[in-house]
Write a protein that holds these residues in place. Sequence first.
Motif, PDB file in Angstrom:
ATOM      1  N   GLN A 181       0.756  -1.192  -0.081  1.00  0.00           N
ATOM      2  CA  GLN A 181       0.029   0.058  -0.161  1.00  0.00           C
ATOM      3  C   GLN A 181       0.870   1.158  -0.005  1.00  0.00           C
ATOM      4  OE1 GLN A 181      -2.742  -0.475   3.389  1.00  0.00           O
ATOM      5  NE2 GLN A 181      -4.350  -0.772   1.800  1.00  0.00           N
ATOM      6  N   LEU A 182       0.504   2.223  -0.818  1.00  0.00           N
ATOM      7  CA  LEU A 182       1.101   3.491  -0.832  1.00  0.00           C
ATOM      8  C   LEU A 182       0.001   4.462  -0.541  1.00  0.00           C
ATOM      9  CD1 LEU A 182       2.455   1.678  -2.944  1.00  0.00           C
ATOM     10  CD2 LEU A 182       3.718   3.735  -3.847  1.00  0.00           C
ATOM     11  N   VAL A 183       0.327   5.384   0.427  1.00  0.00           N
ATOM     12  CA  VAL A 183      -0.475   6.416   0.959  1.00  0.00           C
ATOM     13  C   VAL A 183       0.101   7.760   0.937  1.00  0.00           C
ATOM     14  CG1 VAL A 183      -2.041   6.951   2.741  1.00  0.00           C
ATOM     15  CG2 VAL A 183      -1.823   4.594   2.347  1.00  0.00           C
ATOM     16  N   GLU A 184      -0.502   8.624   0.029  1.00  0.00           N
ATOM     17  CA  GLU A 184       0.417   9.912  -0.006  1.00  0.00           C
ATOM     18  C   GLU A 184      -0.804  11.097   0.914  1.00  0.00           C
ATOM     19  OE1 GLU A 184      -0.205   8.470  -4.500  1.00  0.00           O
ATOM     20  OE2 GLU A 184      -1.308   8.296  -2.598  1.00  0.00           O
ATOM     21  N   SER A 185       0.225  12.038   1.205  1.00  0.00           N
ATOM     22  CA  SER A 185      -0.626  12.968   2.073  1.00  0.00           C
ATOM     23  C   SER A 185       0.192  14.295   1.885  1.00  0.00           C
ATOM     24  CB  SER A 185      -0.645  12.365   3.566  1.00  0.00           C
ATOM     25  OG  SER A 185       0.685  12.353   4.105  1.00  0.00           O
ATOM     26  N   GLY A 186      -0.398  15.317   2.368  1.00  0.00           N
ATOM     27  CA  GLY A 186       0.011  16.646   2.179  1.00  0.00           C
ATOM     28  C   GLY A 186      -0.349  17.439   1.145  1.00  0.00           C
ATOM     29  N   GLY A 187      -1.161  16.958   0.347  1.00  0.00           N
ATOM     30  CA  GLY A 187      -1.887  17.982  -0.591  1.00  0.00           C
ATOM     31  C   GLY A 187      -2.747  18.965   0.054  1.00  0.00           C
ATOM     32  N   GLY A 188      -3.082  19.673  -0.863  1.00  0.00           N
ATOM     33  CA  GLY A 188      -4.272  20.852  -0.502  1.00  0.00           C
ATOM     34  C   GLY A 188      -4.176  22.096  -1.251  1.00  0.00           C
ATOM     35  N   LEU A 189      -4.977  23.361  -0.773  1.00  0.00           N
ATOM     36  CA  LEU A 189      -4.925  24.380  -1.792  1.00  0.00           C
ATOM     37  C   LEU A 189      -3.926  25.531  -1.149  1.00  0.00           C
ATOM     38  CD1 LEU A 189      -6.422  26.159  -3.509  1.00  0.00           C
ATOM     39  CD2 LEU A 189      -7.897  26.909  -1.439  1.00  0.00           C
ATOM     40  N   VAL A 190      -3.325  26.178  -2.084  1.00  0.00           N
ATOM     41  CA  VAL A 190      -2.027  26.916  -1.750  1.00  0.00           C
ATOM     42  C   VAL A 190      -2.113  28.099  -2.683  1.00  0.00           C
ATOM     43  CG1 VAL A 190      -0.395  25.570  -2.895  1.00  0.00           C
ATOM     44  CG2 VAL A 190       0.243  27.240  -1.084  1.00  0.00           C
ATOM     45  N   GLN A 191      -1.701  29.172  -2.208  1.00  0.00           N
ATOM     46  CA  GLN A 191      -1.648  30.420  -3.171  1.00  0.00           C
ATOM     47  C   GLN A 191      -0.361  30.189  -4.140  1.00  0.00           C
ATOM     48  OE1 GLN A 191      -1.790  33.935  -0.874  1.00  0.00           O
ATOM     49  NE2 GLN A 191      -4.017  33.870  -0.837  1.00  0.00           N
ATOM     50  N   PRO A 192      -0.463  30.812  -5.183  1.00  0.00           N
ATOM     51  CA  PRO A 192       0.818  30.561  -6.075  1.00  0.00           C
ATOM     52  C   PRO A 192       1.979  31.489  -5.200  1.00  0.00           C
ATOM     53  CG  PRO A 192      -1.122  31.615  -7.289  1.00  0.00           C
ATOM     54  CD  PRO A 192      -1.642  31.598  -5.856  1.00  0.00           C
ATOM     55  N   GLY A 193       3.181  30.717  -5.463  1.00  0.00           N
ATOM     56  CA  GLY A 193       4.399  31.253  -4.562  1.00  0.00           C
ATOM     57  C   GLY A 193       4.443  30.409  -3.327  1.00  0.00           C
ATOM     58  N   GLY A 194       3.489  29.611  -2.875  1.00  0.00           N
ATOM     59  CA  GLY A 194       3.278  28.991  -1.805  1.00  0.00           C
ATOM     60  C   GLY A 194       4.158  27.446  -1.706  1.00  0.00           C
ATOM     61  N   SER A 195       4.225  26.908  -0.728  1.00  0.00           N
ATOM     62  CA  SER A 195       4.857  25.617  -0.417  1.00  0.00           C
ATOM     63  C   SER A 195       4.016  24.493   0.081  1.00  0.00           C
ATOM     64  CB  SER A 195       6.024  25.814   0.435  1.00  0.00           C
ATOM     65  OG  SER A 195       6.836  26.775  -0.213  1.00  0.00           O
TER      66      SER A 195
END
Length: 123
Positions: free
Chosen positions: A3-17
């Motif tokens: 199993q591979l589980v990704e996390s950490g995505g989301g909504l960010v403004q341009p220039g963000g991290s």
Amino acid sequence: QVQLVESGGGLVQPGGSLRLSCAVSGFTIDDSTIGWFRQAPGKEREGVSCIDSSGATDYLRSVLGRFTISRDNANNRVYLQMNNLKPEDTAVYYCAVDRHDFNSMQAYAYDYWGQGTQVTVSS
């Protein structure tokens, strides 16, 4: 069962991290290449970055200098640090395992895939 589980995505403004994480279970990643891919609506899946068992890395030209891939074999995890994000980086991001350690960014080289995490870059 791998199993591979990704996390950490989301909504960010341009220039963000954002920092994406890929947790792998059921398989030890030490001798494998791990890749990050992305797929935007209406577009084909493309390789973003990969890291092989020796630590050698490769990047899609458009993310070079902004994204950094790393691996933590002790914890069976791989990360993708994404800085200076742009609207064109918006996509679902997937991590994948290549058991044969080809260090390729071609999707056909990969054996196991995660379900993906959404990254949206918008003001």
